[in-house]
Design an enzyme around this catalytic site. Structure first.
Site, mmCIF file in Angstrom:
data_model
loop_
_atom_site.group_PDB
_atom_site.id
_atom_site.type_symbol
_atom_site.label_atom_id
_atom_site.label_comp_id
_atom_site.label_asym_id
_atom_site.label_seq_id
_atom_site.Cartn_x
_atom_site.Cartn_y
_atom_site.Cartn_z
ATOM 1 N N SER A 1 0.817 -1.215 0.000
ATOM 2 C CA SER A 1 0.000 0.000 0.000
ATOM 3 C C SER A 1 0.848 1.261 0.000
ATOM 4 C CB SER A 1 -0.914 0.013 1.227
ATOM 5 O OG SER A 1 -1.859 -1.024 1.164
ATOM 6 N N HIS B 1 -2.817 1.098 -4.679
ATOM 7 C CA HIS B 1 -2.399 -0.048 -5.488
ATOM 8 C C HIS B 1 -2.766 0.242 -6.939
ATOM 9 C CE1 HIS B 1 -1.505 -2.943 -2.159
ATOM 10 N NE2 HIS B 1 -2.283 -2.103 -1.513
ATOM 11 N N HIS C 1 -5.882 -8.713 -2.575
ATOM 12 C CA HIS C 1 -5.954 -9.221 -1.203
ATOM 13 C C HIS C 1 -7.150 -10.150 -1.031
ATOM 14 C CE1 HIS C 1 -4.076 -5.202 -1.152
ATOM 15 N NE2 HIS C 1 -3.369 -5.609 -0.121
ATOM 16 N N TYR D 1 -9.369 -9.910 1.227
ATOM 17 C CA TYR D 1 -10.571 -9.171 1.608
ATOM 18 C C TYR D 1 -11.291 -8.540 0.415
ATOM 19 C CZ TYR D 1 -7.469 -5.036 1.541
ATOM 20 O OH TYR D 1 -6.570 -4.061 1.181
ATOM 21 N N GLU D 2 -10.634 -8.550 -0.751
ATOM 22 C CA GLU D 2 -11.305 -8.046 -1.942
ATOM 23 C C GLU D 2 -12.209 -9.106 -2.569
ATOM 24 O OE1 GLU D 2 -8.658 -5.269 -4.427
ATOM 25 O OE2 GLU D 2 -7.212 -6.347 -3.183
ATOM 26 N N ALA E 1 2.682 -2.543 3.840
ATOM 27 C CA ALA E 1 2.417 -1.606 4.925
ATOM 28 C C ALA E 1 1.840 -2.415 6.074
ATOM 29 C CB ALA E 1 1.427 -0.543 4.471
ATOM 30 N N MET F 1 -2.207 -7.433 5.967
ATOM 31 C CA MET F 1 -3.286 -8.200 5.335
ATOM 32 C C MET F 1 -2.826 -8.831 4.023
ATOM 33 S SD MET F 1 -6.374 -5.453 5.952
ATOM 34 C CE MET F 1 -6.565 -4.628 7.556
ATOM 35 N N SER F 2 -1.537 -9.120 3.916
ATOM 36 C CA SER F 2 -1.012 -9.625 2.641
ATOM 37 C C SER F 2 0.279 -10.393 2.870
ATOM 38 C CB SER F 2 -0.743 -8.438 1.698
ATOM 39 O OG SER F 2 0.328 -7.644 2.196
ATOM 40 N N ASN G 1 1.452 2.369 11.202
ATOM 41 C CA ASN G 1 0.611 2.765 12.344
ATOM 42 C C ASN G 1 0.946 1.861 13.522
ATOM 43 O OD1 ASN G 1 -0.998 0.775 10.491
ATOM 44 N ND2 ASN G 1 -1.931 0.541 12.521
ATOM 45 N N HIS H 1 -6.860 3.745 6.876
ATOM 46 C CA HIS H 1 -6.051 3.585 5.671
ATOM 47 C C HIS H 1 -5.362 4.879 5.260
ATOM 48 C CE1 HIS H 1 -4.710 1.238 2.283
ATOM 49 N NE2 HIS H 1 -5.182 2.114 1.411
#
Length: 304
Positions: A53, A84, A106, A108-109, A136, A239-240, A263, A277
């Protein structure tokens, strides 16, 4: 020939809509995609780089660019997430032939895990032997600060506990063994080289080495989840990345992973701070030049 390629891809990819564990692409399907891409570019890459990201700026360092949007590649997952860009960039980086993924897809997509890892197998059949993955991530380790760069030394595959693994399904030995080892997935020589280059660049103060995990997303972690991850020795979470690394190692690629801590994860109940995000993308913009310089120095130093 072109229509035949499309028919092969359509038949093999028709089941790859939505999530779940389904049969992976066949070797022939991946080979067809790889050959189709190579017909469109002059570059013959040895290095693959996946940008997380907000980190697609690495593409700015590539010269003699040849660019193919993911949407123009049959079967390729197209990212829907801000930060992306969704492009394959071929060219030269520090004297090496590279293919750079400007963004990734990802879980979640809504993509099946086998589909989000398709690009890695395509890279392998295009000649890539070294994969550098970036992401990230949220900082779990309390000693980490926003803007730190973490060299990944190991991972904790949480989705794998629920049988979300890109290697599920029939195994083709032409890709790799049925039961590949995941220990040592992140190449020790590359990790040492990354630390050396960070020192030479004067980045010692914000370069770390630690353990990464990925959760499914798209929701960020709860306080209890963050506390659990800290207890089991995790330093950063995203998440990846882990599915891509598993497929790369299955294919025999050597892997280096870099996380940008964008973060700090919330570990106190009733905290008024929340992950978002926009914060991730802002931190990526702040540190992108350092990550670009480090990645370029590593690529230059790696000998294949």
């Amino acid at each position: 020939m072109r229509s035949l390629k499309r028919e092969i891809l359509a038949s093999g990819l028709s089941a790859l809509k939505g999530n779940g564990n389904i049969e992976p692409h066949t070797y022939e399907e991946v080979e067809t995609i790889a050959n189709d891409i190579l017909e469109k570019v002059k570059c013959r890459p040895q290095f693959g780089i996946i940008c997380g990201s907000g980190l697609g700026g690495l593409g700015d360092l590539v010269s003699n660019k040849e660019i193919i949007p993911y949407a123009d590649i049959p079967g390729f997952p197209v990212s829907t997430v801000p930060g992306h860009a969704g492009k394959l960039i071929f060219g030269d980086l520090e004297g090496k032939k590279v293919v750079l993924m400007q963004g990734r897809a990802h879980l979640y997509e809504g993509y099946a895990v086998q589909r989000i890892t398709l690009p890695v197998r395509v890279m392998k059949l295009m000649g890539v032997s070294v994969l550098i993955v970036t992401n990230a991530a949220g900082g779990i380790n309390p000693e980490y600060s926003v803007g730190d760069i973490m060299i990944i030394k190991d991972h904790f595959n949480v989705p794998g506990f629920a049988a979300v693994n890109p290697l599920i399904g029939p195994n083709d030995e032409r890709f790799g063994p049925r039961f590949p080892a995941a220990s040592g997935a992140y190449d020790k020589e590359f990790r040492e080289l990354a630390k050396q280059k960070a020192k030479e660049l004067g980045y010692d103060a914000f370069v770390r080495e630690g353990v990464y995990t990925c959760l499914g997303g798209p929701s960020y972690e709860t306080v209890t989840e963050c506390r659990f991850l800290r207890l089991v020795g995790v330093d950063s979470t995203g998440m990846s990345t882990i599915p891509e690394v598993l497929v790369a190692r299955h294919c025999g690629m050597r892997v280096l992973g870099l996380s940008l801590i964008t973060n700090k994860c919330i570990v106190e109940h009733d905290s008024k701070a929340f992950a978002n995000h926009e914060e991730v993308l802002e931190t990526a913009r702040m540190r992108t030049n350092h990550l670009q310089a480090l990645a370029a120095a590593i690529v230059k130093a790696i000998k294949i």
